[in-house]
Design a protein around this motif. Structure first.
Motif, PDB file in Angstrom:
ATOM      1  N   ALA A  60       0.842  -1.204   0.000  1.00  0.00           N
ATOM      2  CA  ALA A  60       0.000   0.000   0.000  1.00  0.00           C
ATOM      3  C   ALA A  60       0.869   1.243   0.000  1.00  0.00           C
ATOM      4  O   ALA A  60       1.894   1.307   0.689  1.00  0.00           O
ATOM      5  CB  ALA A  60      -0.904  -0.004   1.229  1.00  0.00           C
ATOM      6  N   ALA A  61       0.478   2.244  -0.778  1.00  0.00           N
ATOM      7  CA  ALA A  61       1.280   3.467  -0.885  1.00  0.00           C
ATOM      8  C   ALA A  61       1.419   4.178   0.450  1.00  0.00           C
ATOM      9  O   ALA A  61       2.416   4.866   0.690  1.00  0.00           O
ATOM     10  CB  ALA A  61       0.672   4.408  -1.921  1.00  0.00           C
ATOM     11  N   SER A  62       0.446   4.009   1.336  1.00  0.00           N
ATOM     12  CA  SER A  62       0.501   4.706   2.622  1.00  0.00           C
ATOM     13  C   SER A  62       1.357   3.991   3.652  1.00  0.00           C
ATOM     14  O   SER A  62       1.674   4.553   4.704  1.00  0.00           O
ATOM     15  CB  SER A  62      -0.917   4.867   3.185  1.00  0.00           C
ATOM     16  N   GLY A  63       1.749   2.752   3.373  1.00  0.00           N
ATOM     17  CA  GLY A  63       2.551   1.979   4.313  1.00  0.00           C
ATOM     18  C   GLY A  63       1.718   0.993   5.101  1.00  0.00           C
ATOM     19  O   GLY A  63       0.511   1.153   5.276  1.00  0.00           O
ATOM     20  N   LEU A  64       2.362  -0.051   5.595  1.00  0.00           N
ATOM     21  CA  LEU A  64       1.681  -1.057   6.399  1.00  0.00           C
ATOM     22  C   LEU A  64       1.100  -0.426   7.664  1.00  0.00           C
ATOM     23  O   LEU A  64       1.731   0.417   8.291  1.00  0.00           O
ATOM     24  CB  LEU A  64       2.651  -2.165   6.799  1.00  0.00           C
ATOM     25  N   TYR A  65      -0.081  -0.889   8.035  1.00  0.00           N
ATOM     26  CA  TYR A  65      -0.704  -0.344   9.244  1.00  0.00           C
ATOM     27  C   TYR A  65       0.183  -0.573  10.466  1.00  0.00           C
ATOM     28  O   TYR A  65       0.327   0.316  11.322  1.00  0.00           O
ATOM     29  CB  TYR A  65      -2.077  -0.969   9.481  1.00  0.00           C
ATOM     30  N   ASN A  66       0.788  -1.753  10.576  1.00  0.00           N
ATOM     31  CA  ASN A  66       1.622  -2.033  11.751  1.00  0.00           C
ATOM     32  C   ASN A  66       2.816  -1.088  11.844  1.00  0.00           C
ATOM     33  O   ASN A  66       3.243  -0.734  12.948  1.00  0.00           O
ATOM     34  CB  ASN A  66       2.105  -3.480  11.720  1.00  0.00           C
ATOM     35  N   VAL A  81       3.491  12.968  21.774  1.00  0.00           N
ATOM     36  CA  VAL A  81       2.543  13.423  20.761  1.00  0.00           C
ATOM     37  C   VAL A  81       1.563  12.295  20.472  1.00  0.00           C
ATOM     38  O   VAL A  81       1.974  11.161  20.188  1.00  0.00           O
ATOM     39  CB  VAL A  81       3.260  13.848  19.469  1.00  0.00           C
ATOM     40  N   ASP A  82       0.288  12.607  20.527  1.00  0.00           N
ATOM     41  CA  ASP A  82      -0.761  11.617  20.258  1.00  0.00           C
ATOM     42  C   ASP A  82      -1.056  11.599  18.758  1.00  0.00           C
ATOM     43  O   ASP A  82      -1.497  12.603  18.189  1.00  0.00           O
ATOM     44  CB  ASP A  82      -2.022  11.977  21.051  1.00  0.00           C
ATOM     45  N   ILE A  83      -0.804  10.463  18.122  1.00  0.00           N
ATOM     46  CA  ILE A  83      -0.951  10.326  16.675  1.00  0.00           C
ATOM     47  C   ILE A  83      -1.915   9.186  16.369  1.00  0.00           C
ATOM     48  O   ILE A  83      -1.812   8.093  16.942  1.00  0.00           O
ATOM     49  CB  ILE A  83       0.416  10.034  16.009  1.00  0.00           C
ATOM     50  N   ASN A  84      -2.834   9.425  15.446  1.00  0.00           N
ATOM     51  CA  ASN A  84      -3.742   8.383  14.975  1.00  0.00           C
ATOM     52  C   ASN A  84      -3.077   7.654  13.808  1.00  0.00           C
ATOM     53  O   ASN A  84      -2.879   8.249  12.737  1.00  0.00           O
ATOM     54  CB  ASN A  84      -5.068   9.003  14.519  1.00  0.00           C
ATOM     55  N   PRO A  85      -2.718   6.381  13.962  1.00  0.00           N
ATOM     56  CA  PRO A  85      -1.999   5.692  12.884  1.00  0.00           C
ATOM     57  C   PRO A  85      -2.833   5.488  11.629  1.00  0.00           C
ATOM     58  O   PRO A  85      -2.286   5.287  10.537  1.00  0.00           O
ATOM     59  CB  PRO A  85      -1.627   4.344  13.521  1.00  0.00           C
ATOM     60  N   GLU A  86      -4.138   5.552  11.752  1.00  0.00           N
ATOM     61  CA  GLU A  86      -5.007   5.372  10.581  1.00  0.00           C
ATOM     62  C   GLU A  86      -4.968   6.581   9.649  1.00  0.00           C
ATOM     63  O   GLU A  86      -4.959   6.442   8.429  1.00  0.00           O
ATOM     64  CB  GLU A  86      -6.451   5.136  11.040  1.00  0.00           C
ATOM     65  N   THR A  87      -4.956   7.782  10.229  1.00  0.00           N
ATOM     66  CA  THR A  87      -5.170   8.991   9.425  1.00  0.00           C
ATOM     67  C   THR A  87      -4.051  10.019   9.519  1.00  0.00           C
ATOM     68  O   THR A  87      -4.032  10.968   8.728  1.00  0.00           O
ATOM     69  CB  THR A  87      -6.473   9.679   9.855  1.00  0.00           C
ATOM     70  N   GLU A  88      -3.121   9.858  10.446  1.00  0.00           N
ATOM     71  CA  GLU A  88      -2.131  10.909  10.693  1.00  0.00           C
ATOM     72  C   GLU A  88      -0.693  10.453  10.480  1.00  0.00           C
ATOM     73  O   GLU A  88       0.248  11.144  10.875  1.00  0.00           O
ATOM     74  CB  GLU A  88      -2.301  11.458  12.114  1.00  0.00           C
ATOM     75  N   VAL A  89      -0.495   9.324   9.827  1.00  0.00           N
ATOM     76  CA  VAL A  89       0.846   8.819   9.499  1.00  0.00           C
ATOM     77  C   VAL A  89       0.819   8.260   8.083  1.00  0.00           C
ATOM     78  O   VAL A  89      -0.135   7.590   7.694  1.00  0.00           O
ATOM     79  CB  VAL A  89       1.289   7.682  10.459  1.00  0.00           C
ATOM     80  N   ILE A  90       1.883   8.526   7.338  1.00  0.00           N
ATOM     81  CA  ILE A  90       2.070   7.885   6.036  1.00  0.00           C
ATOM     82  C   ILE A  90       3.542   7.546   5.870  1.00  0.00           C
ATOM     83  O   ILE A  90       4.415   8.339   6.242  1.00  0.00           O
ATOM     84  CB  ILE A  90       1.575   8.791   4.880  1.00  0.00           C
ATOM     85  N   ALA A  91       3.831   6.339   5.382  1.00  0.00           N
ATOM     86  CA  ALA A  91       5.213   5.940   5.122  1.00  0.00           C
ATOM     87  C   ALA A  91       5.673   6.542   3.801  1.00  0.00           C
ATOM     88  O   ALA A  91       4.893   6.640   2.844  1.00  0.00           O
ATOM     89  CB  ALA A  91       5.321   4.420   5.082  1.00  0.00           C
ATOM     90  N   THR A  92       6.940   6.936   3.741  1.00  0.00           N
ATOM     91  CA  THR A  92       7.498   7.545   2.528  1.00  0.00           C
ATOM     92  C   THR A  92       8.798   6.853   2.147  1.00  0.00           C
ATOM     93  O   THR A  92       9.434   6.204   2.977  1.00  0.00           O
ATOM     94  CB  THR A  92       7.748   9.051   2.725  1.00  0.00           C
TER      95      THR A  92
END
Length: 394
Positions: A60-66, A81-92
């Motif tokens: 997936a372009a956004s990166g593995l969920y894990n 920092v509180d981060i939502n891994p579903e919507t606030e992180v993307i792998a590059t």
């Protein structure tokens, strides 16, 4: 294409490689390309999971969920920092790819973006590639930096859209405290600016200094994002993996662009990176101590050969050194060329980071202690040669 000059490191690497093909041992202090090994637990995990056929397919372009979940945990443990891994992180694919593609999402022809100067080339030219225009702001004086941004946003009819930041800064190694980011958030809120912070050297800090995350500032997540990479602290430059964290609309926009451009990072690398984030914190600290030791070795050596006016950095993997006064007339590019020829040492000329970098060199701390000591000896001999030539000419 006419707006893109030859890439600085490509030019330097070409000359360096040519010398090495001729059998000359060039000591490399030009590029921030770590020479230390990737931590063993990361490599071991890669060797294990690379054999699994499930990891050989598109990712997936956004990166593995894990992986995104592990990044969120990393931000929580390191910067609260509180981060939502579903919507606030993307792998590059490294932070450089993500930064470049984000510019395509945020900027169009004629849009204005603030860039700290001198600047790492991609910080300026990703804006150019997107069709935007750069507004350079000198990075050395924090109060003046903020004043210039505020004044430009107040007075200009074509309002700037984006403020790019990079602390610890490349190339100058300039650092900031949390109070600076608090001022930035206030400015961004008043002037409707999007803030993008390049946090590549987040964990390479010295003498007790801890680099603050922009996202740890109240209100930061509402107006901006932050890029971090595993290239530096984890010695994974060639693995090409990083991530962008922050405002969900920005993350979504970057994801849309990446969805068209790539199919994500090789899954085996992502899985191995999870092990790095989860289990290699002590190794990251040890690596920072190695860079601190190399900094001290280099600065002590330069002082012994008469290279003064060099500020000791408290973060990053570079020393930003003013040209010695008696050689300043060469300019940074000629000085760097002659260093390659006469000292067999590769360095990055300051002019490669924009006109504001002229008169300086960036010296990378990637070589080990003996190699740095050897580099200083060779630089000292080159200085003696240049002084002799100058005396003969006089």
């Amino acid at each position: 294409m006419d707006r893109l000059p030859p890439y600085l490191f490509g030019t330097i690497n070409s000359l360096k490689d040519s010398k090495r093909r001729d059998g000359i041992d060039i000591i490399d202090m030009a590029m921030g390309n770590p020479t230390d090994a990737t931590p063993e637990p990361i490599v071991d995990k890669l060797c294990e999971v690379v054999k699994d056929p499930r990891n050989h397919r598109y990712s997936a372009a956004s990166g593995l969920y894990n992986l995104r979940r592990e990044v969120a945990k990393y931000y929580e443990s390191n910067w609260n920092v509180d981060i939502n891994p579903e919507t606030e992180v993307i792998a590059t694919i490294g932070s450089k790819e993500g930064f470049s593609h984000l510019c395509l999402a945020l900027l169009g022809p004629g849009d204005l973006a603030f860039v700290p100067t001198p600047s790492f080339p991609i910080h300026s030219y990703a804006v150019v590639i997107a069709g935007g225009e750069c507004l350079g702001v000198p990075v050395e004086d924090d109060e003046e930096f903020l004043r210039q941004v505020d004044e430009a946003c107040t007075k200009m009819d074509n309002k700037p859209k984006v403020l790019f930041l990079n602390y610890p800064h490349n190339p100058t190694a300039h650092t900031v405290e949390t109070a600076f980011f608090e001022e930035v958030v206030g400015l961004a809120q008043r002037h409707n600016l999007t803030v993008v912070h390049d946090f590549a050297y987040s964990q390479i800090t010295f003498d007790g200094y801890q680099a603050p995350s922009f996202l740890s500032t109240p209100g930061a997540k509402e107006i901006g994002c932050e890029f971090t990479t595993m290239s530096k602290s984890f010695n994974m430059a060639g693995w090409r993996i990083g991530y962008c964290v922050g405002n969900r609309r920005i993350i979504e926009a970057l994801g849309q662009i990446k969805g068209y451009y790539d199919y994500g990072i090789f899954q085996a690398i992502q899985i191995a990176s999870i092990i790095g984030l989860r289990h290699c914190g002590d190794l990251v600290k040890e690596q920072a101590l190695q860079y601190q030791e190399r900094r001290d070795v280099l600065l002590d050596g330069l002082a012994r050969i008469g290279w003064e006016d060099v500020t000791s950095p408290r973060a990053g993997m570079f020393v930003w050194a003013k040209l010695p006064q008696k050689y300043a007339s060469m300019g940074s590019m000629e000085f760097a060329r002659r260093m390659m020829e006469d000292a067999e040492v590769a360095v990055a000329p300051g002019i490669g980071f924009g006109p504001e970098g002229e008169g300086y060199l960036r010296l990378a701390l990637i070589e080990n202690r003996p190699r740095l000591q050897q580099a200083v000896r060779q630089i000292g001999r080159a200085f003696q040669k240049w002084d002799a030539e100058s005396s003969q000419g006089a």
